[in-house]
Design an enzyme around this catalytic site. Structure first.
Site, PDB file in Angstrom:
ATOM      1  N   LYS A  13       0.824  -1.215   0.000  1.00  0.00           N
ATOM      2  CA  LYS A  13       0.000   0.000   0.000  1.00  0.00           C
ATOM      3  C   LYS A  13       0.859   1.266   0.000  1.00  0.00           C
ATOM      4  CE  LYS A  13      -2.218  -0.649   3.914  1.00  0.00           C
ATOM      5  NZ  LYS A  13      -1.635  -1.898   4.462  1.00  0.00           N
ATOM      6  N   ARG A  88      -9.517   1.225   9.169  1.00  0.00           N
ATOM      7  CA  ARG A  88      -9.177  -0.168   9.460  1.00  0.00           C
ATOM      8  C   ARG A  88     -10.292  -0.897  10.181  1.00  0.00           C
ATOM      9  NH1 ARG A  88      -3.199   0.654   9.315  1.00  0.00           N
ATOM     10  NH2 ARG A  88      -2.144  -1.296   9.700  1.00  0.00           N
ATOM     11  N   ARG A 127      11.383  -7.000   6.109  1.00  0.00           N
ATOM     12  CA  ARG A 127      11.389  -5.554   5.864  1.00  0.00           C
ATOM     13  C   ARG A 127      12.284  -4.834   6.867  1.00  0.00           C
ATOM     14  NH1 ARG A 127       5.682  -2.393   5.479  1.00  0.00           N
ATOM     15  NH2 ARG A 127       5.471  -2.863   7.693  1.00  0.00           N
ATOM     16  N   ARG A 162      11.186  -2.733  12.187  1.00  0.00           N
ATOM     17  CA  ARG A 162      10.113  -2.181  13.015  1.00  0.00           C
ATOM     18  C   ARG A 162       9.740  -3.211  14.070  1.00  0.00           C
ATOM     19  NH1 ARG A 162       5.461   0.016   9.007  1.00  0.00           N
ATOM     20  NH2 ARG A 162       4.179  -0.973  10.594  1.00  0.00           N
ATOM     21  N   ARG A 173      -1.001  -8.948  13.814  1.00  0.00           N
ATOM     22  CA  ARG A 173      -1.514  -7.883  12.940  1.00  0.00           C
ATOM     23  C   ARG A 173      -2.381  -8.454  11.813  1.00  0.00           C
ATOM     24  NH1 ARG A 173       3.751  -5.146  11.048  1.00  0.00           N
ATOM     25  NH2 ARG A 173       2.486  -3.563  10.032  1.00  0.00           N
TER      26      ARG A 173
HETATM   27  P1  AMP Z   1       0.801   0.473   9.509  1.00  0.00           P
HETATM   28  O1  AMP Z   1       2.105   1.157   9.313  1.00  0.00           O
HETATM   29  O2  AMP Z   1      -0.294   1.053   8.639  1.00  0.00           O
HETATM   30  O3  AMP Z   1       0.888  -1.024   9.392  1.00  0.00           O
HETATM   31  O4  AMP Z   1       0.351   0.802  11.010  1.00  0.00           O
HETATM   32  C1  AMP Z   1       1.127   0.417  12.108  1.00  0.00           C
HETATM   33  C2  AMP Z   1       0.277   0.363  13.358  1.00  0.00           C
HETATM   34  O5  AMP Z   1      -0.301   1.658  13.606  1.00  0.00           O
HETATM   35  C3  AMP Z   1      -0.934  -0.565  13.277  1.00  0.00           C
HETATM   36  O6  AMP Z   1      -0.583  -1.914  13.566  1.00  0.00           O
HETATM   37  C4  AMP Z   1      -1.843   0.044  14.331  1.00  0.00           C
HETATM   38  O7  AMP Z   1      -1.391  -0.264  15.647  1.00  0.00           O
HETATM   39  C5  AMP Z   1      -1.621   1.526  14.121  1.00  0.00           C
HETATM   40  N1  AMP Z   1      -2.561   2.069  13.119  1.00  0.00           N
HETATM   41  C6  AMP Z   1      -2.257   2.605  11.903  1.00  0.00           C
HETATM   42  N2  AMP Z   1      -3.359   2.996  11.261  1.00  0.00           N
HETATM   43  C7  AMP Z   1      -4.409   2.704  12.084  1.00  0.00           C
HETATM   44  C8  AMP Z   1      -5.807   2.846  11.982  1.00  0.00           C
HETATM   45  N3  AMP Z   1      -6.406   3.372  10.903  1.00  0.00           N
HETATM   46  N4  AMP Z   1      -6.565   2.437  13.037  1.00  0.00           N
HETATM   47  C9  AMP Z   1      -6.009   1.926  14.143  1.00  0.00           C
HETATM   48  N5  AMP Z   1      -4.696   1.735  14.296  1.00  0.00           N
HETATM   49  C10 AMP Z   1      -3.886   2.124  13.273  1.00  0.00           C
END
Ligand code: AMP
Length: 217
Positions: A13, A88, A127, A162, A173
């Site tokens: 994404k 999400r 990653r 990360r 996740r």
């Molecule tokens: P990502 O980089 O998009 O995978 O986001 C990393 C982490 O940030 C996720 O595993 C969640 O803990 C938090 N996060 C990011 N976007 C959201 C969202 N829209 N709603 C809730 N938690 C989020």
């Protein structure tokens, strides 16, 4: 163009959202990046969000929607935005529709990047990211320089895994994604906004498929 990207963590994404942001000249809004930034700056929000993120859980809906509302009102987003990693949950999607309506806008399309679970597990656990400039590396397909100096920003010692890309958290996740986020596909399909893309192709082919499908809307 107000666009949303849906897809497993690691489905590509972020990469594709960046391409589109450049070609449409609108911002990519990654809620994950905004939250990670808050965590690294140790703001109140960051301290609160960190515990959810490190466990692979979602940050509460109202917190995320508040961030998005603030961000989309900035001047660079007046002609559109690309949301990467939000919504999400169904609750976030409903709130997002309501807040866009309030600002007299609406989602143009939702791009669902489809990749097999096993493939994203491999992508995520290999990653690595630069904490300074956010350049993403992959131990297999795009390894970081052996010098430890980031090839994009030239800083040393900033390339890390990360915390939430460690194997157990990745599993969590993906489970959270299947339970909380996957139902969004149906939500947007019913709105006639869903565009399904095969995310297992090369980065360029994914990009071409997205571009050609977006031209039709
Ligand atoms: P990502 O980089 O998009 O995978 O986001 C990393 C982490 O940030 C996720 O595993 C969640 O803990 C938090 N996060 C990011 N976007 C959201 C969202 N829209 N709603 C809730 N938690 C989020």
């Amino acid at each position: 163009m107000d666009l949303i990207f849906l897809g497993y963590p690691g489905s590509g994404k972020g990469t594709q959202a960046k391409f589109l942001a450049e070609s449409y000249n609108i911002p990519q809004i990654s809620t994950g990046d905004i939250l990670r930034d808050a965590v690294s700056k140790q703001t109140q929000l960051g301290i609160e969000a960190k515990k959810y993120m490190n466990a692979g859980d979602l940050v509460p809906d109202d917190v995320v929607i508040g961030l998005v509302e603030e961000r989309i009102q900035q001047s660079d987003a007046k002609n559109g935005f690309i949301l990467d990693g939000c919504p999400r949950t169904i609750a976030q999607a409903i709130e997002l529709d309501a807040l866009l309506h309030k600002h007299m806008r609406s989602i143009s399309a939702v791009i669902s990047l489809e990749v097999l679970k096993q493939d994203v597990i491999e992508r995520l656990t290999s990653r690595r990211i630069c904490t300074n400039c956010r350049r993403v590396y992959n131990l297999v397909s795009d390894p970081p320089p052996s010098t430890g100096i980031c090839s994009q920003c030239n800083k040393a010692g900033t390339i890390v895994q990360r915390k939430d890309d460690e194997a157990e958290t990745v599993e969590r996740r993906l489970t959270v994604y299947n339970i909380q986020t996957l139902p969004l596909k149906d939500f947007y399909k019913k709105q006639g906004k869903l565009i399904v893309i095969n995310g297992s192709q090369s980065i360029q082919d994914v990009r071409d498929e997205i571009t050609s499908k977006l031209k039709k809307i």
